[in-house]
Design a protein around this motif. Sequence first.
Motif, PDB file in Angstrom:
ATOM      1  N   LYS A 293       0.837  -1.204   0.000  1.00  0.00           N
ATOM      2  CA  LYS A 293       0.000   0.000   0.000  1.00  0.00           C
ATOM      3  C   LYS A 293       0.871   1.254   0.000  1.00  0.00           C
ATOM      4  N   GLY A 294       1.956   1.215   0.789  1.00  0.00           N
ATOM      5  CA  GLY A 294       2.876   2.357   0.842  1.00  0.00           C
ATOM      6  C   GLY A 294       3.523   2.618  -0.503  1.00  0.00           C
ATOM      7  N   LEU A 295       3.945   1.542  -1.177  1.00  0.00           N
ATOM      8  CA  LEU A 295       4.567   1.686  -2.494  1.00  0.00           C
ATOM      9  C   LEU A 295       3.548   2.147  -3.535  1.00  0.00           C
ATOM     10  N   SER A 296       2.297   1.668  -3.427  1.00  0.00           N
ATOM     11  CA  SER A 296       1.244   2.125  -4.328  1.00  0.00           C
ATOM     12  C   SER A 296       0.987   3.617  -4.130  1.00  0.00           C
ATOM     13  N   MET A 297       0.961   4.019  -2.865  1.00  0.00           N
ATOM     14  CA  MET A 297       0.738   5.432  -2.536  1.00  0.00           C
ATOM     15  C   MET A 297       1.877   6.285  -3.094  1.00  0.00           C
ATOM     16  N   LEU A 298       3.086   5.741  -3.054  1.00  0.00           N
ATOM     17  CA  LEU A 298       4.249   6.440  -3.612  1.00  0.00           C
ATOM     18  C   LEU A 298       4.068   6.626  -5.122  1.00  0.00           C
ATOM     19  N   GLY A 299       3.544   5.604  -5.788  1.00  0.00           N
ATOM     20  CA  GLY A 299       3.260   5.699  -7.220  1.00  0.00           C
ATOM     21  C   GLY A 299       2.215   6.762  -7.521  1.00  0.00           C
TER      22      GLY A 299
ATOM     23  N   ALA B 217       1.597   9.405  -5.666  1.00  0.00           N
ATOM     24  CA  ALA B 217       2.243  10.704  -5.414  1.00  0.00           C
ATOM     25  C   ALA B 217       3.100  11.100  -6.616  1.00  0.00           C
ATOM     26  N   MET B 218       3.771  10.117  -7.225  1.00  0.00           N
ATOM     27  CA  MET B 218       4.597  10.385  -8.404  1.00  0.00           C
ATOM     28  C   MET B 218       3.725  10.868  -9.562  1.00  0.00           C
ATOM     29  N   LYS B 219       2.611  10.177  -9.782  1.00  0.00           N
ATOM     30  CA  LYS B 219       1.694  10.564 -10.863  1.00  0.00           C
ATOM     31  C   LYS B 219       1.130  11.963 -10.634  1.00  0.00           C
ATOM     32  N   ALA B 220       0.970  12.326  -9.360  1.00  0.00           N
ATOM     33  CA  ALA B 220       0.447  13.649  -9.020  1.00  0.00           C
ATOM     34  C   ALA B 220       1.535  14.728  -9.094  1.00  0.00           C
ATOM     35  N   GLY B 221       2.764  14.300  -9.388  1.00  0.00           N
ATOM     36  CA  GLY B 221       3.863  15.257  -9.496  1.00  0.00           C
ATOM     37  C   GLY B 221       4.403  15.720  -8.159  1.00  0.00           C
ATOM     38  N   LYS B 222       4.226  14.900  -7.121  1.00  0.00           N
ATOM     39  CA  LYS B 222       4.632  15.286  -5.770  1.00  0.00           C
ATOM     40  C   LYS B 222       5.845  14.515  -5.262  1.00  0.00           C
ATOM     41  N   VAL B 223       6.616  13.916  -6.172  1.00  0.00           N
ATOM     42  CA  VAL B 223       7.815  13.172  -5.777  1.00  0.00           C
ATOM     43  C   VAL B 223       9.011  13.687  -6.565  1.00  0.00           C
ATOM     44  N   SER B 224      10.099  13.976  -5.849  1.00  0.00           N
ATOM     45  CA  SER B 224      11.379  14.297  -6.491  1.00  0.00           C
ATOM     46  C   SER B 224      12.251  13.071  -6.311  1.00  0.00           C
ATOM     47  N   SER B 225      12.861  12.588  -7.401  1.00  0.00           N
ATOM     48  CA  SER B 225      13.665  11.375  -7.267  1.00  0.00           C
ATOM     49  C   SER B 225      15.072  11.601  -7.775  1.00  0.00           C
TER      50      SER B 225
END
Length: 103
Positions: free
Chosen positions: A6-12, A14-22
């Motif tokens: 669930k945490g990894l899905s949520m991370l995905g 957040a990425m789709k929403a443009g809220k992750v810097s990697s």
Amino acid sequence: MNSQSKGLSMLGLAMKAGKVSSGEFATEQAVKSGSAYLVILAETASANTQKKFRNMCAYYKVPCILFGNKEQLGRAIGREYRSSLAVCEAHFAEKIAALLAEA
């Protein structure tokens, strides 16, 4: 589905929403600019990388967690591999941190 998944899905999401810097450079910029609410480091990141981000996160008062390996982090956001990620939205950061802490 367990809390890790669930945490990894949520991370995905957040990425789709443009809220992750990697990546190291983008993560560092997010922390220093004050836009990071959570930093996730791969357990397989080098000792120097882990020390650098732990110290930086402590200084800027950003929660920092160790989780999984580089491949897991990368796959969660649709990339090849990543040693560091910054979540740049408060609600996503809280939920992801809670789910990954359960795992």
